[in-house]
Design a protein around this motif. Structure first.
Motif, PDB file in Angstrom:
ATOM      1  N   THR A 121       0.829  -1.200   0.000  1.00 38.09           N
ATOM      2  CA  THR A 121       0.000   0.000   0.000  1.00 38.09           C
ATOM      3  C   THR A 121       0.863   1.250   0.000  1.00 38.09           C
ATOM      4  O   THR A 121       2.015   1.231   0.447  1.00 38.09           O
ATOM      5  N   LYS A 122       0.268   2.325  -0.486  1.00 38.22           N
ATOM      6  CA  LYS A 122       0.955   3.618  -0.431  1.00 38.22           C
ATOM      7  C   LYS A 122       1.163   4.024   1.022  1.00 38.22           C
ATOM      8  O   LYS A 122       2.189   4.584   1.364  1.00 38.22           O
ATOM      9  N   ARG A 123       0.205   3.721   1.855  1.00 39.25           N
ATOM     10  CA  ARG A 123       0.318   4.064   3.277  1.00 39.25           C
ATOM     11  C   ARG A 123       1.540   3.381   3.896  1.00 39.25           C
ATOM     12  O   ARG A 123       2.307   3.995   4.624  1.00 39.25           O
ATOM     13  N   GLY A 124       1.718   2.100   3.606  1.00 41.27           N
ATOM     14  CA  GLY A 124       2.860   1.365   4.152  1.00 41.27           C
ATOM     15  C   GLY A 124       4.179   1.892   3.636  1.00 41.27           C
ATOM     16  O   GLY A 124       5.141   2.045   4.402  1.00 41.27           O
ATOM     17  N   LEU A 125       4.229   2.187   2.337  1.00 38.38           N
ATOM     18  CA  LEU A 125       5.464   2.722   1.760  1.00 38.38           C
ATOM     19  C   LEU A 125       5.767   4.103   2.329  1.00 38.38           C
ATOM     20  O   LEU A 125       6.911   4.391   2.692  1.00 38.38           O
ATOM     21  N   ALA A 126       4.742   4.942   2.411  1.00 31.99           N
ATOM     22  CA  ALA A 126       4.943   6.283   2.970  1.00 31.99           C
ATOM     23  C   ALA A 126       5.479   6.191   4.394  1.00 31.99           C
ATOM     24  O   ALA A 126       6.406   6.919   4.769  1.00 31.99           O
ATOM     25  N   SER A 127       4.918   5.286   5.169  1.00 31.63           N
ATOM     26  CA  SER A 127       5.377   5.097   6.543  1.00 31.63           C
ATOM     27  C   SER A 127       6.835   4.672   6.575  1.00 31.63           C
ATOM     28  O   SER A 127       7.630   5.185   7.367  1.00 31.63           O
ATOM     29  N   LEU A 170       9.068   5.343   4.445  1.00 25.53           N
ATOM     30  CA  LEU A 170       9.897   6.468   4.011  1.00 25.53           C
ATOM     31  C   LEU A 170       9.870   7.624   5.003  1.00 25.53           C
ATOM     32  O   LEU A 170      10.643   8.578   4.873  1.00 25.53           O
ATOM     33  N   GLY A 171       8.949   7.565   5.958  1.00 34.29           N
ATOM     34  CA  GLY A 171       8.836   8.644   6.926  1.00 34.29           C
ATOM     35  C   GLY A 171       8.153   9.885   6.371  1.00 34.29           C
ATOM     36  O   GLY A 171       8.440  11.000   6.805  1.00 34.29           O
ATOM     37  N   ILE A 172       7.270   9.694   5.390  1.00 33.63           N
ATOM     38  CA  ILE A 172       6.521  10.805   4.803  1.00 33.63           C
ATOM     39  C   ILE A 172       5.037  10.479   4.866  1.00 33.63           C
ATOM     40  O   ILE A 172       4.649   9.331   5.079  1.00 33.63           O
ATOM     41  N   SER A 190      -0.033  11.816   1.360  1.00 34.16           N
ATOM     42  CA  SER A 190      -0.235  12.887   0.376  1.00 34.16           C
ATOM     43  C   SER A 190       1.087  13.318  -0.257  1.00 34.16           C
ATOM     44  O   SER A 190       1.144  13.602  -1.460  1.00 34.16           O
ATOM     45  N   THR A 191       2.162  13.330   0.510  1.00 34.98           N
ATOM     46  CA  THR A 191       3.488  13.647  -0.043  1.00 34.98           C
ATOM     47  C   THR A 191       3.919  12.571  -1.018  1.00 34.98           C
ATOM     48  O   THR A 191       4.434  12.870  -2.103  1.00 34.98           O
ATOM     49  N   LEU A 192       3.700  11.302  -0.663  1.00 36.86           N
ATOM     50  CA  LEU A 192       4.032  10.209  -1.578  1.00 36.86           C
ATOM     51  C   LEU A 192       3.229  10.342  -2.872  1.00 36.86           C
ATOM     52  O   LEU A 192       3.781  10.195  -3.965  1.00 36.86           O
TER      53      LEU A 192
END
Length: 71
Positions: free
Chosen positions: A26-32, A34-36, A39-41
């Motif tokens: 998920t985008k949520r997991g990837l964003a997490s 990456l520490g962003i 919405s930034t992702l």
């Protein structure tokens, strides 16, 4: 933003999008990871924001690829 930077960002975004789909992440997991925030992702995937060097290095670790593979 220069043409080369734009191309590089688009290439990274395409590869990240493919990885998300193929690996059922998920985008949520990837964003997490990456520490962003998500919405930034999303902005990075759409080419509205550029990837930082630290994010690119972290992406290569998460995706299990070399930095060259993200070009």
């Amino acid at each position: 933003m220069g043409v080369e930077v734009t191309r590089l960002n688009a290439s990274i975004a395409k590869k990240v999008g493919t990885w998300l789909l193929e690996n059922n992440h998920t985008k949520r997991g990837l964003a997490s990871s990456l520490g962003i925030c998500v919405s930034t992702l999303n902005n990075k995937l759409r080419g509205k924001n550029t990837w930082s060097w630290d994010e690119v290095v972290r992406l290569s670790e998460i995706l299990g690829c070399s930095l060259e593979d993200l070009r």
